[in-house]
Write a protein that holds these residues in place. Sequence first.
Motif, PDB file in Angstrom:
ATOM      1  N   ARG A 214      41.424  45.113  48.728  1.00 44.64           N
ATOM      2  CA  ARG A 214      41.417  44.460  47.419  1.00 44.64           C
ATOM      3  C   ARG A 214      40.051  44.548  46.740  1.00 44.64           C
ATOM      4  NH1 ARG A 214      46.323  42.060  47.217  1.00 44.64           N
ATOM      5  NH2 ARG A 214      47.246  41.505  49.222  1.00 44.64           N
TER       6      ARG A 214
ATOM      7  N   PRO B  56      47.676  46.174  47.411  1.00 45.99           N
ATOM      8  CA  PRO B  56      47.321  46.577  46.042  1.00 45.99           C
ATOM      9  C   PRO B  56      47.534  48.053  45.745  1.00 45.99           C
ATOM     10  CG  PRO B  56      45.365  46.055  47.334  1.00 45.99           C
ATOM     11  CD  PRO B  56      46.537  45.608  48.132  1.00 45.99           C
TER      12      PRO B  56
ATOM     13  N   ARG C 161      45.323  49.498  40.025  1.00 46.62           N
ATOM     14  CA  ARG C 161      46.437  49.255  40.950  1.00 46.62           C
ATOM     15  C   ARG C 161      47.709  49.988  40.523  1.00 46.62           C
ATOM     16  NH1 ARG C 161      42.485  46.932  44.043  1.00 46.62           N
ATOM     17  NH2 ARG C 161      42.317  44.656  43.841  1.00 46.62           N
TER      18      ARG C 161
END
Length: 383
Positions: free
Chosen positions: A56, A220, A166
């Motif tokens: 992330r 993600p 993403r």
Amino acid sequence: MDKKKQRFFAPCPRGLEALLAQELTGLGAQDIASGFGGVAFAGDFTLCYRVNLHSRMASRVLWRVGGGAYRDEEDVYQGALSFNWPDFFSVDRSIVVKMTAQKSPLKSLEFTTLRIKDAVCDSFRAATGERPNVDIREPDVRIYAFLTSDTCTLYLDTSGDSLFKRGLRKQAGAAPLNENLAAGMLMLSGWQPGTPLFDPMCGSGTILMEAALMALNIAPGSRRSFGFMKLSNFDAAAWNRLRDAALAAQHPAQPQAIYGRDLFGDSLRDAQVNLEAAGLSGVVQLKQGNVLEVPAPAESGTIVTNPPYGIRIGEQAELAEFYPRLGDWLKRKCAGWNAYILSADMQLPRLIRLAASRRTPLFNGALECRLFEYKIVAGSARK
């Protein structure tokens, strides 16, 4: 899949290096070493895929293919020429070379970048009689060079587009946060999925979306492609196993205690479009409202926000009026909450007139910021 240990470097927003190192440890990385603006680590290519999929906070994952000492541009060229580039990718892949340097004595980094490109093309020409095309906009393969005062290190980018992309957000505000910085702010706040999270100035919803991904255990990178797919050693079976396991571990999209408010309807529409495109529209609770008037959505929880600035609120005089009122709102409406407010202005948060219990240096791109922590209790001490 080759199980041989490889060396990697994961850049991240400055200020998140320690958190990224913890994340990499959890993903199984070895030989972790935090540095300025990123973390070096080691592992096989299954780990490389896993970090691209799950991290992330990393901005990308760079595979170190080699390096050595240099004195001039010719040394850099010869060093790059010594690699058998056709082993890494095929000649029909387009390339770009990018360079960063610290204390390099070379006069022209642009010329040195061109010499590395020449070395790659010359390597292909010698082996195949052809050379790869250069595409500076959407290359298949990105080659990174990092120069110190006397060493040149070469990397292949395994990510492609930056990992904060993403593949989810459709609309962005005038000055959106990058997703990995938003994720880092959530980590620094100590927020845990299942407990209330509130962004009262949510803009296009980046912080809310990152919180929703965490709450639903969504990897993600599960909805995008990566640079490693263009490399010759790409193991599609290993990648598919990792991605399928990540998809199977996701939680159903159910409403969470994640709340967003914004004064501006166009920003809120952007947030709604983004959440709908990501399949998260029912997960986050959005309403239009003025931060100075809305009540807290629960008795306690965590506020994480990036207050608007510039044209959205106005010039310094209006900001100087807004921040004391923000402090009043926190004290009146948010007792029992912990607030985390990002600011690139070191003076304006003083006008909140609450004692910050922590100030964490962060960088939003090149912009130096602080994440100010305020623990709001009834009758919070004023400065």
